[in-house]
Design an enzyme around this catalytic site. Structure first.
Site, mmCIF file in Angstrom:
data_model
loop_
_atom_site.group_PDB
_atom_site.id
_atom_site.type_symbol
_atom_site.label_atom_id
_atom_site.label_comp_id
_atom_site.label_asym_id
_atom_site.label_seq_id
_atom_site.Cartn_x
_atom_site.Cartn_y
_atom_site.Cartn_z
ATOM 1 N N GLU A 1 0.784 -1.213 0.104
ATOM 2 C CA GLU A 1 -0.011 -0.034 0.098
ATOM 3 C C GLU A 1 0.827 1.297 0.013
ATOM 4 O O GLU A 1 1.742 1.583 0.907
ATOM 5 C CB GLU A 1 -1.059 -0.098 1.151
ATOM 6 C CG GLU A 1 -1.913 1.138 1.125
ATOM 7 C CD GLU A 1 -3.258 0.874 1.887
ATOM 8 O OE1 GLU A 1 -4.228 0.013 1.411
ATOM 9 O OE2 GLU A 1 -3.255 1.027 3.017
ATOM 10 N N LYS B 1 0.796 4.528 1.073
ATOM 11 C CA LYS B 1 0.016 5.235 2.159
ATOM 12 C C LYS B 1 0.803 6.295 2.898
ATOM 13 O O LYS B 1 1.667 5.775 3.444
ATOM 14 C CB LYS B 1 -0.479 3.951 3.019
ATOM 15 C CG LYS B 1 -1.283 4.569 4.239
ATOM 16 C CD LYS B 1 -1.813 3.116 5.024
ATOM 17 C CE LYS B 1 -2.562 3.421 5.971
ATOM 18 N NZ LYS B 1 -2.892 2.070 6.812
ATOM 19 N N LYS C 1 -7.576 2.652 -3.452
ATOM 20 C CA LYS C 1 -8.192 2.605 -2.021
ATOM 21 C C LYS C 1 -8.945 4.010 -1.875
ATOM 22 O O LYS C 1 -8.438 4.784 -1.278
ATOM 23 C CB LYS C 1 -7.009 2.448 -1.244
ATOM 24 C CG LYS C 1 -7.136 1.934 0.041
ATOM 25 C CD LYS C 1 -7.567 0.419 0.251
ATOM 26 C CE LYS C 1 -7.417 -0.443 1.362
ATOM 27 N NZ LYS C 1 -6.658 -0.028 2.272
ATOM 28 N N GLU D 1 -14.765 -5.764 1.406
ATOM 29 C CA GLU D 1 -13.871 -5.782 2.862
ATOM 30 C C GLU D 1 -14.941 -5.861 3.832
ATOM 31 O O GLU D 1 -15.912 -5.247 3.920
ATOM 32 C CB GLU D 1 -13.316 -4.474 3.012
ATOM 33 C CG GLU D 1 -12.468 -4.299 4.438
ATOM 34 C CD GLU D 1 -11.596 -3.072 4.381
ATOM 35 O OE1 GLU D 1 -10.735 -2.829 3.922
ATOM 36 O OE2 GLU D 1 -12.116 -2.218 5.504
ATOM 37 N N ASN E 1 -10.476 -6.908 7.020
ATOM 38 C CA ASN E 1 -9.642 -6.134 8.011
ATOM 39 C C ASN E 1 -9.594 -6.459 9.307
ATOM 40 O O ASN E 1 -10.319 -6.839 10.166
ATOM 41 C CB ASN E 1 -10.450 -4.721 7.614
ATOM 42 C CG ASN E 1 -9.373 -3.683 8.010
ATOM 43 O OD1 ASN E 1 -8.109 -3.791 8.218
ATOM 44 N ND2 ASN E 1 -9.941 -2.516 7.549
ATOM 45 N N GLU F 1 -5.788 -8.272 5.761
ATOM 46 C CA GLU F 1 -5.568 -6.816 5.679
ATOM 47 C C GLU F 1 -5.359 -6.040 7.066
ATOM 48 O O GLU F 1 -5.895 -6.588 8.063
ATOM 49 C CB GLU F 1 -6.772 -5.954 5.346
ATOM 50 C CG GLU F 1 -7.250 -6.573 3.735
ATOM 51 C CD GLU F 1 -8.726 -5.609 3.628
ATOM 52 O OE1 GLU F 1 -9.081 -5.570 2.427
ATOM 53 O OE2 GLU F 1 -9.204 -4.630 4.338
ATOM 54 N N SER F 2 -4.353 -5.391 7.062
ATOM 55 C CA SER F 2 -3.977 -4.262 8.368
ATOM 56 C C SER F 2 -3.124 -5.151 9.602
ATOM 57 O O SER F 2 -3.330 -6.416 9.629
ATOM 58 C CB SER F 2 -5.150 -3.745 8.932
ATOM 59 O OG SER F 2 -5.773 -3.039 7.790
HETATM 60 O O1 IGP Z 1 -1.224 -0.153 7.404
HETATM 61 P P1 IGP Z 1 -1.616 -1.365 7.581
HETATM 62 O O2 IGP Z 1 -1.894 -1.719 9.133
HETATM 63 O O3 IGP Z 1 -0.738 -2.274 6.812
HETATM 64 O O4 IGP Z 1 -2.952 -1.443 6.652
HETATM 65 C C1 IGP Z 1 -3.139 -1.468 5.261
HETATM 66 C C2 IGP Z 1 -4.392 -1.460 5.031
HETATM 67 O O5 IGP Z 1 -5.072 -2.644 5.310
HETATM 68 C C3 IGP Z 1 -5.382 -0.287 5.538
HETATM 69 O O6 IGP Z 1 -4.863 0.979 5.034
HETATM 70 C C4 IGP Z 1 -7.019 -0.380 5.111
HETATM 71 C C5 IGP Z 1 -7.409 -1.579 5.142
HETATM 72 N N1 IGP Z 1 -8.947 -1.219 4.752
HETATM 73 C C6 IGP Z 1 -8.955 0.054 4.586
HETATM 74 C C7 IGP Z 1 -10.209 0.868 4.299
HETATM 75 C C8 IGP Z 1 -9.871 2.163 4.158
HETATM 76 C C9 IGP Z 1 -8.647 2.816 4.552
HETATM 77 C C10 IGP Z 1 -7.503 2.067 4.839
HETATM 78 C C11 IGP Z 1 -7.792 0.776 5.042
#
Ligand code: IGP
Length: 389
Positions: A173, A175, A236, A285, A307, A343-344
């Protein structure tokens, strides 16, 4: 004061006249819960028009459209709530102040405070999208799409990477910031980061396009696309309107995100059809069992993201991925041959192994790799080895 006459007939609303310095009374609307009809009171010209006292003017027609939009928004909130969606599409007790226009009204807006960050983002997005739509109507976007280059196969690339390496395919990502973590990288060159990710072995890239909360942009997406990066790109965004899907396609997206915490089933179904029509993949998601079950009931979904971050509270827990893939849900996903993206909150090779064990074939990672001075090396750190080979 044409407003006064109609105001007296308003059911359930009382007004208080408060003297103001310029001697014209200001009216404060006192009502805790509004129903649809009451919106008409923000647009006095419509009331006059409806009672046949004046001919429609251009502003009246615009007012009328805005009232309609709000009515639709209110209905959307009701449908969403029935599916367990807590995020309201629009403020329940009134449009944002700029919609109130030149009239001598002010709302007592207690109900207009978003309940959490996701709701705040969605309310802001709603205003942003309606402004963008005015500037670039759907018809003009459709014309551009007719001549746009074809999209790349986002899902196919993830499947191939997983087959080839035996590891989850990486969606890396781009970001810059997030509401929960603040600025992640000061020296932020989206194209440079995208190239480093590609070189480091990312299969696909995710590019944040939300400006206000994530400091992203559609320009970033477009720049990465035009820089010759070959990885398929996920836009995104907080999609609440099909118009955004067309726009993402024009700006170079190969896939878009649909968030089940925001979108009712009917919207997801409709948007998936639009994605198919435009050659885009949809990453749908979910965050909890209820959202997962809703999504599993929708035909045509190939890519589900779990997520680990709750977008309403920011809590991160990677065991969420495991929890949602246990038992019958996991079986159904395997039967339907869907790709699940973890995710995340993934930082270490152990984290990646943990979600892979739970059943994901791809991971979506931002923070842990974008923060490294060389984001490409960040990828080797995340997987515990060089995956670029
Ligand atoms: O930075 P991380 O913790 O690795 O996460 C990335 C991504 O999963 C996260 O930015 C995200 C997942 N779903 C979203 C929805 C909107 C905005 C952002 C996100």
């Amino acid at each position: 004061m044409d407003g006064l006459v109609s105001m007296r007939t308003a059911p359930g609303i009382s007004f208080q006249s408060i003297p103001s310095p310029n001697k014209r009374p200001k009216f404060f609307l006192r009502r805790s819960s509004m129903d649809l009809q009451h919106w008409r009171f923000h647009f006095p010209s419509i009331r006059a028009q409806q009672s046949g006292t004046i001919f429609p003017r251009k502003e009246d027609e615009e007012d009328s459209l805005k009232v309609k939009e709000w009515e639709v928004g209110m209905l959307q909130n009701e449908v969403a709530a029935s599916q367990g969606i807590r995020i309201r599409r629009r403020p329940p007790s009134g449009p944002p102040l700029h919609y109130v226009g030149p009239f001598e009204f002010r709302l007592q807006n207690e109900g207009n405070t978003p309940r959490n960050i996701l709701e705040e983002i969605v309310w802001h997005k709603d205003v942003e999208v309606s402004q963008m739509k005015e500037k670039k109507p759907l018809l003009s976007l459709k014309k551009v799409i007719e001549n746009a280059p074809p999209t790349r196969d986002f899902v196919g690339a993830l499947k191939a990477a997983h087959l080839r390496t035996g590891l989850p395919g990486l969606i890396a990502e781009v970001k810059k910031a997030s509401p929960s973590r603040g600025i992640l990288r000061e020296n932020f060159d989206p194209v440079e980061i995208a190239r480093a990710y590609e070189k480091g072995g990312a299969t696909c890239l995710s590019v944040l396009t939300d400006e206000k909360y994530f400091k992203g942009s559609f320009e970033n997406l477009e720049a990465i696309r035009n820089a010759g990066v070959k990885c398929p790109l996920l836009c995104k965004e907080f999609v609440i309107d099909a118009w955004q899907i067309y726009y993402a396609r024009i700006k170079g997206a190969d896939a878009i995100l649909l968030i089940a915490a925001v979108l009712p089933d009917l919207d997801i179904r409709y948007m998936i059809k639009i994605c198919k029509m435009l050659g885009l993949a949809a990453l749908v998601e979910v965050h909890d069992e209820r959202e997962m079950d809703r999504v599993l009931g929708i035909e045509g979904i190939e890519l589900i993201g779990i997520n680990n971050r709750n977008l309403e509270t920011f809590e991160v827990d990677i065991s969420n991925t495991k929890k949602l893939l246990e038992g019958e849900r996991g079986q159904m996903i395997r039967k339907k041959d869907m790709i699940v993206v973890g995710e995340s909150g993934l930082f270490t090779p152990d984290d990646v192994a943990y979600v892979q064990e739970a059943g994901v074939k791809a991971v979506l990672v931002g923070e842990s790799i974008v923060k490294q001075s060389d984001p490409g090396k960040g990828i080797s750190g995340l997987f515990g080895k060089d995956i670029s080979l």
